[in-house]
Design an enzyme around this catalytic site. Structure first.
Site, short mmCIF file in Angstrom:
data_model
loop_
_atom_site.label_atom_id
_atom_site.label_comp_id
_atom_site.label_asym_id
_atom_site.label_seq_id
_atom_site.Cartn_x
_atom_site.Cartn_y
_atom_site.Cartn_z
N GLU A 505 0.85 -1.18 0.00
CA GLU A 505 0.00 0.00 0.00
C GLU A 505 0.89 1.25 0.00
OE1 GLU A 505 -3.39 -0.40 2.43
OE2 GLU A 505 -4.23 1.49 1.77
N GLU A 775 -2.10 0.63 13.35
CA GLU A 775 -3.29 0.97 12.56
C GLU A 775 -4.57 0.78 13.38
OE1 GLU A 775 -3.58 -1.35 8.99
OE2 GLU A 775 -4.88 0.13 8.03
C1 RAM Z 1 -6.60 1.69 4.60
C2 RAM Z 1 -5.67 2.32 5.58
C3 RAM Z 1 -5.65 3.81 5.50
C4 RAM Z 1 -7.04 4.36 5.45
C5 RAM Z 1 -7.83 3.73 4.34
C6 RAM Z 1 -9.26 4.19 4.29
O1 RAM Z 1 -6.01 1.59 3.37
O2 RAM Z 1 -6.07 1.95 6.87
O3 RAM Z 1 -4.99 4.29 6.62
O4 RAM Z 1 -7.01 5.75 5.29
O5 RAM Z 1 -7.83 2.34 4.49
#
Ligand code: RAM
Length: 921
Positions: A505, A775
């Site tokens: 990502e 996260e």
């Molecule tokens: C995931 C990650 C990111 C978030 C998006 C919506 O890819 O957690 O931090 O902003 O989702």
């Protein structure tokens, strides 16, 4: 009176005499001179109309500035009195930051020297500053005569993970002759992909992953290097290593608005000025040669590298290398719709080295523990046997059985390989990838050798900025939280602000940036980093005003999310508050307006229906949904109102009265619609789920009428109480908790939330061993192991947004006026803390606040920089107990008691360092 006592009694008098007779006519020169967003003597600078800032010397005879003069010239000899480019003349003002250049127009390549002088509060002039300089890069596409060059690596049709086209790394070279003595030489260079460039066998710079990640369909950044000393008369060789990087590499979602089937390319223009003043150009063109059979066989950001030492080509960037077998490159023209622009913030560099504290052997492999989750590359120094392959794996954490936890890398292979060409020690540092890790596992080394800690060093890489503040306290876990916040920043500021640095990502998620941006400004000198990324946000904005989910927009799905797209109003405003740079608001105002228009487009009767990731990753969601329980449309409407309000505030600063009125009215209309739709008469949420975040949004963004506010506050307290005084907030709600509870005077409750140890809380992850912010509030627990969701980054800065409150309220340093021209020092001494300190580099210099509470005696040491004033708020209310440096404040003309209330003193304080004491009852 004898002689001795005569002398003794006369000392004060003599001292005054001495002092006045020697009073300097000129005070000390200004310091910390910077250009635009904090550059020092930059080369290849991006802006022909920069701004100038400086700081006043910390000295007895300097408290403020009354005037300044800036001079700029094409040669240092002309300064200060014969400036041929600009003489601002004496300007009567206290402004010492962000002064716009208003001299002769400047153009590409131009070198400018400048100096500044100021006058203090008594009208005494300072000495002239040291001479500073800057040199512009190539500002226009038409400055480039070079062509894009490279080999067609797409035609090999190699497919990698997720079936994405893989481009083999390329080696490109160009030999050329330099006849005369070189006076100066600049290499202007960039790539579609990432590059590393050498000249005559020497690496030109230690920059990594250049040119970085921008919206490549709009702008590609270029770098400028002074290569004067690397050129020799006779044969010279430029050599470029080129890999796919973000341009042609694999990115989440596979497709990008720029085209991954385009093979990486380089664009280089070497401009040599000879001793006689004549100019010679060496350009990337069809005379360049290339090949793809070099040692770097594979390089992908997510997946890692394969380096085969058997294919090394010693001295391939020197003149005695034979490239007859190499292929002629393909060329393509510069496309005028994509701007080539000098990089407007600092390149990524190797910043910190971590050494392993522990090594463990496991099944023929060995695991190195760097004890800190970090981002960058390993430097390995390992004994190997000829033909063996060293495998280097990474993990952020171990599973309880000691094995690597890599599920959360998802499809990112994140593994490097080195194939040895001979027996002996090898040294290897990957070049065109980076990893997020705390643990490094090596296998395939010479098993006859005993592993040792010095086989691995963790090279921490991020954009080249310095720390800008410090925070510490008497509480170990709070200090660990501060450390986790700082490491979250280091790990996710690799050219762009990313959500995470380790899995498939690593994108510029706008919502994450929105919540963490303000805290980052306290910890690091990242104004230029944000200003640069905000330009990418402007470039990525769609025609209907939508801001993509991630910037650069690697998805191109033309949808915006509320709370994410609002980064374009929140960050400009918050950064303006920190810097006081009005130019930053000017740059972003149009984008803010268009974004508010997008909110309007997505609403009916001012109630939003915009897509949203909502209160992302809220704990205990009703439906096991990442988006949490708070109503999507309530969130959208709240952000609609908030963005309109910030746009109105921006218009006010810019003196745009009509727009201020229009956006102010829009904010009130949306707020009213919000209130009517979602709140009943008693200030309780109606029709949609009642969550902590719904109250937080309503209160933080000021969306309720006065008569409902108090009740809404009480409802928030009830919701918190129902949760046993624990948060139930995700990405959007969490940063608002401290701000709202503080406003309500509920500091004790906020301390309770902050110091909670059980789930969900900041300390929960610390108790599970976190060395960065995670996260999820429960990415891992000792009892239950890893969160089963694969979206489980252990280096995700969003919840680190609490750092802003730690600086501003626990330590107590906040701007009263944008840019800290006036400062408020108002710490919150509360249990369980007995002390806290912070320092912060404001545009005027360092401000510090350090308090200590022992047996009810409260002490505050504070430092206020020159050219500012501070309001200092201290606990207590008995005046005779208020001491400055151990005595009453009465006879100090730098400190004035302006207010005594039931529980606090308010003082107006001039620049200087002070030690206050009061008694807390
Ligand atoms: C995931 C990650 C990111 C978030 C998006 C919506 O890819 O957690 O931090 O902003 O989702």
């Amino acid at each position: 009176m004898n002689f001795k006592s005569l002398i003794r009694n006369s000392v004060p008098f003599l001292a005054i005499l001495f002092f006045t007779s020697c009073e300097p006519e000129v005070i000390e020169k200004p310091t910390a001179l910077t250009l635009s967003e904090g550059f020092e003597n930059p080369m290849g600078f991006y802006d022909a109309t920069p701004t100038f800032s400086w700081q006043l010397t910390v000295a007895k005879d300097v408290s403020s500035q009354t005037a300044y003069r800036i001079v700029a010239a094409g040669s240092p000899d002309l300064l200060p009195e014969n400036a041929d480019l600009w003489d601002s003349k004496k300007q009567e003002t206290s402004r010492s930051t962000w002064i716009k250049y208003e001299g002769e127009p400047l153009s590409s390549r131009q070198k400018v020297f400048w100096q500044v002088q100021y006058w203090n509060q008594d009208g005494t002039p300072s000495a002239w500053s040291e001479t500073q300089h800057f040199e512009l890069g190539l500002l226009k596409n038409s400055d480039w005569q070079a062509k894009w060059v490279g080999l067609n690596t797409a035609k090999d049709s190699i497919r990698g993970r997720e079936n994405v086209l893989i481009h083999k790394p390329q080696y490109l070279r160009k030999g050329f002759e330099v006849s005369d003595k070189v006076a100066s030489a600049r290499l202007y260079i960039t790539s579609k992909g990432v590059f590393d460039v050498s000249l005559n066998g020497k690496n030109i710079s230690d920059d990594a992953m250049s040119p970085g990640f921008t919206s490549y369909d709009k702008r590609i950044e270029t770098l400028t290097y002074d290569v004067t000393d690397l050129l020799t008369s006779g044969q010279n060789v430029l050599g470029v290593e080129l890999a796919s990087g973000w341009y042609s590499g694999r990115l989440l979602w596979g497709t990008t608005p720029w085209d991954n089937t385009i093979s990486p390319k380089v664009l280089a223009q070497l401009e040599i000025v000879k001793g006689d003043g004549s100019k010679e150009l060496i350009l990337s063109d069809s005379s360049w040669k290339g090949m793809t059979n070099g040692p770097l066989e594979f390089a992908e950001i997510y997946d890692g590298e394969i380096y085969n030492a058997n294919l090394e080509m010693p001295n391939w960037t020197t003149a005695d290398f034979d490239d007859t077998n190499w292929t002629t490159v393909e060329i393509s023209e510069i496309n005028d719709s994509v701007a080539l622009a000098p990089k407007r913030h600092t390149a990524v560099k190797d910043k910190i080295k971590l050494t392993p504290q522990e090594i463990t052997k496991k099944d023929g492999a060995v695991i190195f523990d760097l004890t800190q989750n970090m981002v960058g590359v390993p430097l390995v120094n390992v004994p190997m046997k000829k033909g063996d392959t060293l495998k280097i794996r990474f993990a952020e954490m171990l599973s309880p059985d000691g094995t690597f936890y890599t599920d959360n890398y998802r499809s990112a292979h994140s593994t490097d390989y080195y194939i040895a060409a001979e027996d002996g020690d090898i040294t290897y540092k990957p070049k065109f990838t980076f990893h997020g890790f705390r643990y490094v596992e090596l296998s395939g080394f010479d098993s006859a050798k005993e592993p040792s800690k010095d086989w691995v060093t963790g090279i921490v890489q991020y954009s080249d900025f310095e720390d800008n503040g410090t925070f510490s306290s008497s509480h170990d876990k709070l200090n660990q939280l501060q450390s986790n916040i700082v490491w979250g920043l280091r790990g996710n500021f690799l050219d762009i602000p990313t959500d995470c640095p380790q899995r498939d990502e690593r994108l510029g998620w706008t919502g994450d940036a929105q919540v963490f941006g303000p805290t980052s400004m306290f910890n690091a000198d990242v104004y230029k980093f944000w200003a640069s990324w905000l330009q990418s946000v402007r470039e990525a904005q769609l025609e209907d005003g939508a801001i993509p989910w991630t910037v650069p927009d690697s998805r191109g799905n033309k949808i915006a999310s509320s709370g994410w797209g609002d980064v374009c109003t929140i960050i400009p405003w918050k950064i303006y508050r920190r810097t006081g740079d009005i130019g930053f608001l000017e740059d972003n105002f149009e984008m803010m307006k268009q974004w508010v228009a997008h909110h309007e487009l997505k609403s009916e009767n001012y109630i939003s229906d915009m897509m949203s990731f909502s209160d992302w990753l809220q704990p205990y969601p009703e439906n096991d949904d990442n988006k949490g329980d708070t109503s999507r449309n309530l969130i959208g409407t709240a952000f609609f109102a908030h963005s309109a309000k910030l746009t109105a505030q921006t218009a006010a600063v810019l003196g745009k009265n009509e727009e201020q009125a229009r956006y102010g009215a829009l904010y009130r209309t949306v707020a009213q619609a919000f209130d009517e739709k979602y709140f009943d008469e008693t200030g309780k949420v109606k029709e949609v789920p009642e969550t902590q975040t719904s109250y937080l949004l309503a209160l933080a963004f000021d969306l309720l009428p006065e008569n409902k506010r108090k009740n809404a506050q009480a409802n928030l307290l009830r919701k918190l109480n129902d949760a046993d005084n624990h948060l139930r907030t995700g990405f959007l709600g969490t940063p608002l908790l401290s701000e709202v509870l503080d406003e309500m005077g509920e500091i004790d409750l906020m301390y309770k939330l902050l110091f909670n140890e059980s789930y969900p809380s900041w300390f929960y992850s610390i108790n599970q061993g976190a060395t960065t912010i995670w996260e999820r509030w429960n990415s891992y627990s000792k009892e239950e192991g890893y969160n089963p969701k694969s979206m489980n980054s252990l280096n995700h800065y969003a919840y680190g947004a609490i750092g802003e409150w730690m600086y501003e309220r626990i330590a107590g340093i906040a701007p009263l006026e944008a840019g800290y021209k006036t400062i408020r020092i108002a710490p919150q001494p509360k249990s369980p803390l007995t002390s806290a300190s912070a320092t912060y580099q404001t545009p005027y210099g360092e401000v510090a606040s350090s308090w200590n509470l022992e047996n009810n005696v409260f002490q505050l040491e504070t430092k206020i920089p020159p050219n500012t004033t501070a309001t200092v708020v201290l606990p207590g209310n008995i005046e005779k107990e208020l001491l400055l440096d151990g005595t009453s404040i009465n006879d100090n003309n730098s400190v004035q008691l302006t207010k005594t209330s039931i529980d606090s003193f308010e003082l107006l304080v001039q620049p200087g360092t002070y030690n206050f004491q009061t008694i807390m009852r």
